[in-house]
Write a protein that holds these residues in place. Structure first.
Motif, short mmCIF file in Angstrom:
data_model
loop_
_atom_site.label_atom_id
_atom_site.label_comp_id
_atom_site.label_asym_id
_atom_site.label_seq_id
_atom_site.Cartn_x
_atom_site.Cartn_y
_atom_site.Cartn_z
N MET A 1 -23.12 29.89 37.76
CA MET A 1 -23.28 31.10 36.98
C MET A 1 -23.75 30.81 35.57
O MET A 1 -24.31 31.68 34.89
CB MET A 1 -21.97 31.89 36.95
N GLY A 2 -23.56 29.59 35.10
CA GLY A 2 -24.08 29.20 33.79
C GLY A 2 -25.58 29.33 33.70
O GLY A 2 -26.15 29.44 32.60
N ASN A 3 -26.26 29.32 34.85
CA ASN A 3 -27.70 29.52 34.86
C ASN A 3 -28.07 30.94 34.44
O ASN A 3 -29.15 31.16 33.88
CB ASN A 3 -28.26 29.23 36.25
N TRP A 4 -27.21 31.91 34.77
CA TRP A 4 -27.47 33.28 34.34
C TRP A 4 -27.46 33.36 32.82
O TRP A 4 -28.37 33.94 32.21
CB TRP A 4 -26.44 34.24 34.93
N VAL A 5 -26.43 32.78 32.20
CA VAL A 5 -26.35 32.75 30.74
C VAL A 5 -27.60 32.10 30.16
O VAL A 5 -28.24 32.60 29.23
CB VAL A 5 -25.10 31.97 30.26
N THR A 6 -27.97 30.95 30.76
CA THR A 6 -29.08 30.16 30.25
C THR A 6 -30.41 30.89 30.39
O THR A 6 -31.20 30.96 29.44
CB THR A 6 -29.13 28.81 30.98
N LEU A 7 -30.68 31.43 31.57
CA LEU A 7 -31.95 32.11 31.79
C LEU A 7 -32.09 33.35 30.91
O LEU A 7 -33.19 33.64 30.40
CB LEU A 7 -32.10 32.48 33.27
N GLU A 8 -31.00 34.07 30.73
CA GLU A 8 -31.05 35.24 29.85
C GLU A 8 -31.32 34.83 28.41
O GLU A 8 -32.10 35.47 27.69
CB GLU A 8 -29.74 36.02 29.95
N ALA A 9 -30.70 33.74 27.96
CA ALA A 9 -30.94 33.25 26.60
C ALA A 9 -32.38 32.76 26.45
O ALA A 9 -33.04 33.03 25.44
CB ALA A 9 -29.96 32.12 26.26
N LEU A 10 -32.89 32.06 27.46
CA LEU A 10 -34.27 31.57 27.41
C LEU A 10 -35.26 32.73 27.44
O LEU A 10 -36.30 32.68 26.77
CB LEU A 10 -34.53 30.62 28.58
N ARG A 11 -34.95 33.76 28.22
CA ARG A 11 -35.82 34.92 28.30
C ARG A 11 -35.95 35.58 26.93
O ARG A 11 -37.06 35.86 26.46
CB ARG A 11 -35.27 35.92 29.33
N SER A 12 -34.81 35.83 26.29
CA SER A 12 -34.84 36.46 24.97
C SER A 12 -35.53 35.58 23.95
O SER A 12 -36.33 36.05 23.12
CB SER A 12 -33.40 36.76 24.52
N ARG A 13 -35.28 34.28 24.04
CA ARG A 13 -35.89 33.33 23.11
C ARG A 13 -37.41 33.30 23.28
O ARG A 13 -38.16 33.23 22.30
CB ARG A 13 -35.29 31.95 23.35
N SER A 14 -37.86 33.35 24.53
CA SER A 14 -39.30 33.32 24.80
C SER A 14 -39.99 34.57 24.27
O SER A 14 -41.09 34.51 23.72
CB SER A 14 -39.54 33.19 26.31
N ILE A 15 -39.33 35.72 24.43
CA ILE A 15 -39.90 36.97 23.93
C ILE A 15 -40.05 36.92 22.41
O ILE A 15 -41.08 37.32 21.85
CB ILE A 15 -39.01 38.16 24.34
#
Length: 337
Positions: free
Chosen positions: A188-202
């Protein structure tokens, strides 16, 4: 298990870890240090875990004490544990960089992890992979229980913590003492990570200095408990402003089978067959390097944590495969350790 043990053992290895967390601090209980409740602000800590001599332990496993606080001659134990503030956290990064370590390894744990479990597991990963990076644990408020109510609490806690992880990555990227950042996320840590990466990329896509090379080089997604359709949309939304992604799957992951049932039968990206369509073409299109760990199965092992339990073999697989993929990214992005 966070209460420090004064005793030492010949041949034991000290693994220092910096901690950033959205868990609630419990200073009146040093054995716990941080509990499963959500804090309103980020907290920091510096801990050192003593790993017993290799002659008395199996690589890939955390040897938990049968009785607290444990014996450093045969158990993982806490050697020191201190609360620190953000300034002290950054000073610790600078001090480690002065010693020649300018890369940071961030670990984001998954569902059903107490604070001490996350710390001990990360110490095992750092020790057994022989990582020379500065270890930084990002730990979010997991209940540390196996129950449906705990699973839903954990998922909401993951959502609650994604901005904090993004802020941590931004702080590390802005630190002049840091040359490179790599992230390892589990379950589930991947959910945290992908969401953070998504926002960071935007944010990077909208920034005027977006062409500047990013220090965040690799994101290693281990047994990700993420809906395959959501994963597709997250990757597409990130566009080119994301780190190189390495995906680690196991087709016999029963933990993800259970998660799939909870989420209405939709596959999780962590247990798909990456050699079958449409996954093979999609991963190739998005320059995602996939590792199928199903072949590493041994009697009685846990597919969900196989990447860490068989870390020596996994590191060999990575080192064998990445040279053939260098055309997908600049050479410095292939360095994982």
């Amino acid at each position: 298990m966070m209460a420090p043990v004064i005793a030492t053992a010949d041949g034991a290895t000290q693994v220092p870890i910096l901690v950033a967390t959205t868990r609630r601090a419990v200073p009146d209980n040093p054995g716990i240090m941080f509990d499963s409740e959500r804090a309103t602000t980020m907290s920091y800590a510096a801990v050192t875990i003593s790993v017993p001599p290799d002659t008395v332990r199996a690589v890939g496993h955390v040897q938990w004490p049968t009785v607290a606080p444990g014996d450093p001659r045969r158990d993982f134990v806490t050697a020191s544990a201190d609360y620190i503030d953000k300034t002290q956290f950054r000073s610790a990064i600078a001090q480690a960089a002065q010693g020649g370590r300018k890369r940071v390894l961030v670990f984001v744990h998954g569902f059903n992890n107490r604070f001490d479990e996350a710390v001990f597991r990360f110490a095992q990963i750092v020790h057994d992979s022989k990582s020379q990076a500065i270890p930084v644990l990002f730990t979010w408020p997991s209940r540390g229980e196996i129950a449906l109510s705990a699973y839903t609490y954990d998922r909401d806690s993951a959502n609650y913590s994604r901005d904090a992880l993004e802020q941590l990555l931004a702080m590390l990227a802005q630190d002049p003492n840091v040359a490179e950042i790599n992230v390892v996320a589990h379950s589930m840590g991947n959910w945290v990570t992908l969401e953070a990466l998504r926002s960071r990329s935007i944010q990077r896509a909208a920034a005027p200095n977006r062409d500047r090379v990013d220090k965040l080089k690799n994101a290693l997604l281990v047994a990700p408990d993420v809906d395959v359709d959501v994963f597709r949309s997250q990757i597409q939304r990130m566009g080119p402003y994301r780190p190189r992604i390495e995906l680690f799957v196991s087709r016999d992951d029963t933990a993800l089978d259970a998660s799939k049932i909870i989420w209405g039968g939709i596959p999780r990206i962590g247990d798909v067959n990456v050699l079958e369509e449409p996954y093979r073409s999609e991963l190739a299109r998005d320059n995602i390097v996939a590792f199928d760990l199903t072949k590493l199965k041994t009697p009685g092992d846990s597919a969900h944590s196989r990447a860490f339990d068989d870390i020596t073999e996994v590191m060999t697989l990575i080192e064998q495969k990445l040279p053939r993929e260098k055309q997908l990214a600049p050479p410095d992005q292939a360095r994982l350790r």
